[in-house]
Design a protein around this motif. Structure first.
Motif, PDB file in Angstrom:
ATOM      1  N   ARG A 191       0.855  -1.190   0.000  1.00 44.68           N
ATOM      2  CA  ARG A 191       0.000   0.000   0.000  1.00 44.68           C
ATOM      3  C   ARG A 191       0.886   1.233   0.000  1.00 44.68           C
ATOM      4  N   ARG A 192       0.362   2.304  -0.528  1.00 47.43           N
ATOM      5  CA  ARG A 192       1.081   3.577  -0.500  1.00 47.43           C
ATOM      6  C   ARG A 192       0.802   4.260   0.826  1.00 47.43           C
ATOM      7  N   MET A 193       1.868   4.735   1.470  1.00 45.48           N
ATOM      8  CA  MET A 193       1.738   5.449   2.741  1.00 45.48           C
ATOM      9  C   MET A 193       1.782   6.951   2.465  1.00 45.48           C
ATOM     10  N   PRO A 194       0.964   7.728   3.152  1.00 51.19           N
ATOM     11  CA  PRO A 194       1.109   9.189   3.015  1.00 51.19           C
ATOM     12  C   PRO A 194       2.438   9.610   3.630  1.00 51.19           C
ATOM     13  N   PHE A 195       3.067  10.635   3.072  1.00 52.65           N
ATOM     14  CA  PHE A 195       4.331  11.100   3.623  1.00 52.65           C
ATOM     15  C   PHE A 195       4.035  12.039   4.791  1.00 52.65           C
ATOM     16  N   ASP A 196       4.366  11.582   5.994  1.00 54.83           N
ATOM     17  CA  ASP A 196       4.225  12.374   7.212  1.00 54.83           C
ATOM     18  C   ASP A 196       5.417  12.048   8.100  1.00 54.83           C
ATOM     19  N   ARG A 197       5.423  12.566   9.306  1.00 55.75           N
ATOM     20  CA  ARG A 197       6.589  12.359  10.174  1.00 55.75           C
ATOM     21  C   ARG A 197       6.849  10.867  10.442  1.00 55.75           C
ATOM     22  N   ASN A 198       5.813  10.063  10.613  1.00 61.82           N
ATOM     23  CA  ASN A 198       6.005   8.624  10.862  1.00 61.82           C
ATOM     24  C   ASN A 198       6.572   7.902   9.649  1.00 61.82           C
ATOM     25  N   SER A 199       5.985   8.152   8.483  1.00 67.29           N
ATOM     26  CA  SER A 199       6.507   7.476   7.297  1.00 67.29           C
ATOM     27  C   SER A 199       7.865   8.048   6.903  1.00 67.29           C
ATOM     28  N   ALA A 200       8.121   9.314   7.249  1.00 72.15           N
ATOM     29  CA  ALA A 200       9.420   9.921   6.947  1.00 72.15           C
ATOM     30  C   ALA A 200      10.540   9.189   7.671  1.00 72.15           C
ATOM     31  N   ALA A 242      11.030   5.950   5.873  1.00 75.29           N
ATOM     32  CA  ALA A 242      11.630   6.199   4.562  1.00 75.29           C
ATOM     33  C   ALA A 242      13.112   6.525   4.711  1.00 75.29           C
ATOM     34  N   HIS A 243      13.443   7.370   5.673  1.00 78.70           N
ATOM     35  CA  HIS A 243      14.836   7.739   5.886  1.00 78.70           C
ATOM     36  C   HIS A 243      15.677   6.520   6.257  1.00 78.70           C
ATOM     37  N   ARG A 244      15.163   5.699   7.123  1.00 77.40           N
ATOM     38  CA  ARG A 244      15.886   4.489   7.533  1.00 77.40           C
ATOM     39  C   ARG A 244      16.159   3.602   6.311  1.00 77.40           C
ATOM     40  N   LEU A 245      15.156   3.436   5.472  1.00 78.76           N
ATOM     41  CA  LEU A 245      15.305   2.617   4.270  1.00 78.76           C
ATOM     42  C   LEU A 245      16.309   3.243   3.299  1.00 78.76           C
ATOM     43  N   LEU A 246      16.248   4.568   3.118  1.00 74.67           N
ATOM     44  CA  LEU A 246      17.204   5.253   2.248  1.00 74.67           C
ATOM     45  C   LEU A 246      18.627   5.101   2.771  1.00 74.67           C
ATOM     46  N   ALA A 247      18.803   5.231   4.075  1.00 73.75           N
ATOM     47  CA  ALA A 247      20.142   5.092   4.668  1.00 73.75           C
ATOM     48  C   ALA A 247      20.684   3.685   4.445  1.00 73.75           C
ATOM     49  N   GLU A 248      19.848   2.672   4.631  1.00 74.04           N
ATOM     50  CA  GLU A 248      20.274   1.292   4.396  1.00 74.04           C
ATOM     51  C   GLU A 248      20.622   1.073   2.929  1.00 74.04           C
ATOM     52  N   GLY A 249      19.767   1.580   2.051  1.00 76.75           N
ATOM     53  CA  GLY A 249      19.971   1.376   0.616  1.00 76.75           C
ATOM     54  C   GLY A 249      21.201   2.071   0.076  1.00 76.75           C
TER      55      GLY A 249
END
Length: 156
Positions: free
Chosen positions: A19-28, A31-38
């Motif tokens: 599912r698509r998550m809205p971009f807010d502080r929780n999903s941010a 997302a940041h954690r995933l970007l850092a890992e990637g």
């Protein structure tokens, strides 16, 4: 690489559990954690969370509407962060979601968003040695337009 938006863009469908998550502080944060890992695996850098998040509020290139986060039952599984200038800055898919077409659908989501904004094309940079990514981008209609050095100082 560049994708012309004069060609049709596929509308991605997200079947449960995706599912698509809205971009807010929780999903941010996810997302940041995933970007850092990637980026740790694939190259590049992502600044610390607060600096990265602050960029959405202060840098005119960033728009929260252009940060696409996809989740499954375990949380964020993919993220595509774009700039207002029709540029894909980061695309990361967690290993548990790789080879399932998620990256391709996520790219089409970004292409559709830029097409809706009236952009003529979308660009991104890819390292020449990243063969898997290059093949993915070719599959979604991206073409090579320029070779050059990347600026490693750009951390966001």
């Amino acid at each position: 690489m560049r994708r012309s938006l004069s060609e049709p863009v596929s509308v991605p469908l997200w079947q449960p559990p995706l599912r698509r998550m809205p971009f807010d502080r929780n999903s941010a944060l996810a997302a940041h954690r995933l970007l850092a890992e990637g980026t740790a695996v694939g190259g590049g850098r992502v600044s610390d969370f607060e600096t990265w998040l602050c960029a959405f509020e202060s840098d005119p290139e960033f728009d929260p509407q252009l940060c696409f986060v996809i989740a499954d039952t375990q949380g964020a599984i993919a993220v595509c962060q774009c700039w207002n200038s029709a540029f894909i800055r980061h695309l990361v898919v967690h290993p548990r979601g790789q080879r399932q077409g998620i990256a391709e659908r996520l790219l089409n989501l970004a292409f559709g968003a830029f097409a809706a904004r009236g952009e003529g094309h979308v660009d991104l940079n890819v390292m020449e040695s990243n063969i898997r990514a290059r093949r993915l981008y070719e599959r979604v209609g991206m073409r090579y337009v320029q070779r050059g050095e990347l600026d490693p100082a750009r951390a966001l």
